[in-house]
Design an enzyme around this catalytic site. Sequence first.
Site, PDB file in Angstrom:
ATOM      1  N   ASP A 126       0.804  -1.063   0.073  1.00  0.00           N
ATOM      2  CA  ASP A 126       0.067  -0.079   0.061  1.00  0.00           C
ATOM      3  C   ASP A 126       0.825   1.196  -0.037  1.00  0.00           C
ATOM      4  OD1 ASP A 126      -1.939   1.833   0.212  1.00  0.00           O
ATOM      5  OD2 ASP A 126      -2.218   1.483   2.325  1.00  0.00           O
ATOM      6  N   GLU A 160      -2.293  10.656  -0.201  1.00  0.00           N
ATOM      7  CA  GLU A 160      -3.605   9.694  -0.093  1.00  0.00           C
ATOM      8  C   GLU A 160      -3.993   9.565   1.286  1.00  0.00           C
ATOM      9  OE1 GLU A 160      -5.821   6.096  -0.494  1.00  0.00           O
ATOM     10  OE2 GLU A 160      -4.204   6.426   0.666  1.00  0.00           O
ATOM     11  N   ASP A 296       1.812  -9.798 -10.576  1.00  0.00           N
ATOM     12  CA  ASP A 296       1.900 -10.135 -11.925  1.00  0.00           C
ATOM     13  C   ASP A 296       0.455 -10.017 -12.753  1.00  0.00           C
ATOM     14  OD1 ASP A 296       3.278 -10.627 -14.225  1.00  0.00           O
ATOM     15  OD2 ASP A 296       3.184 -12.904 -13.915  1.00  0.00           O
TER      16      ASP A 296
END
Length: 311
Positions: A126, A160, A296
């Site tokens: 994060d 953020e 991925d």
Amino acid sequence: MKALLTALVTAGALVGSGLADAQPVRLAAAPDIPVSAVRADLDQLQSIASANGGNRAHGRPGYLASVNWVKSKLDAAGFTTRVQSFSRNGATGYNLIADWPGGDTDDVLMLGGHLDSVSAGPGINDNGTGSASILEVALAVRSSGFQPRRHLRFAWWGAEELGLVGSTHYVNSLSTTDRSRIKTYLNFDMTGSPNPGYFVYSASGQPSGSLRVQQVLQQYFSSIGVQSELTSVGGRSDHAAFARAGIPVGGTFTGAEGIKTSAQAQKWGGQAGVAYDRCYHRSCDTTANVNATALDRNADAIASALWTLAG
Ligand code: DPN
Ligand code: CA
Ligand code: ZN
């Protein structure tokens, strides 16, 4: 034309969504984003945090170091970059904006994610994951020689974690004309959770046009045999300011503090009854806190969505 149609059909199956106004989604062929490159970027963000008191938070030196490092990669690849400053809690914050020269500047496709961490830790899942993934997709635009019909813009948001501060500042700072040129915004915040879910932002309650984005992302996951779920991320990430301005939005997410259900563990693997990210907002959100398969698949989903939506 025949060759083009063949390529499109080969690249992605047709999907019927069951919704009355849904158009069939044909995915364009996009490059495979090497997860090794995304992980190398995460290693770099981890080193930056480690060298700067263990975090990359707003107002701390690790944040600006993160901005400068991403910017240098984009500058070297030929992007036009700009750092937009703002102020919050007595500290200067920064958004990094990168334009890919060319395309129709009245029809901007924008991709973004937040680059700041909380002060508790390095913020690798994060949101090192979303940040590194959009960086590698941007670099793939350059290396592939793709010439998109639409203009592409990438953003790495500041602050953020203090309440969507950077992205809100950016949207509010645009002139009415510049705002109206942005036709789509895709957000990537937490794309490598260690006990991952495969969530696509629901278009429900979002500006009209968001459904197409949702369907393109859903179609990518179904093309690789992964059953995604819709999620309502509401106002919890940087798409919110764009949605409020009436701009269609979408994105993907692998989960935060929420608990994986047993039905989800059956289809996705991982541990039922455990958070998608046990290290969410903690000091243990390091490079060890990333699931490489989820990272991925989401990086490749981002590339697929960009290639499909940018035309
Ligand atoms: N906005 C995320 C954070 O930075 O804490 C968490 C989150 C991301 C929640 C995406 C919902 C959806
Ligand atoms: Ca890949
Ligand atoms: Zn967070």
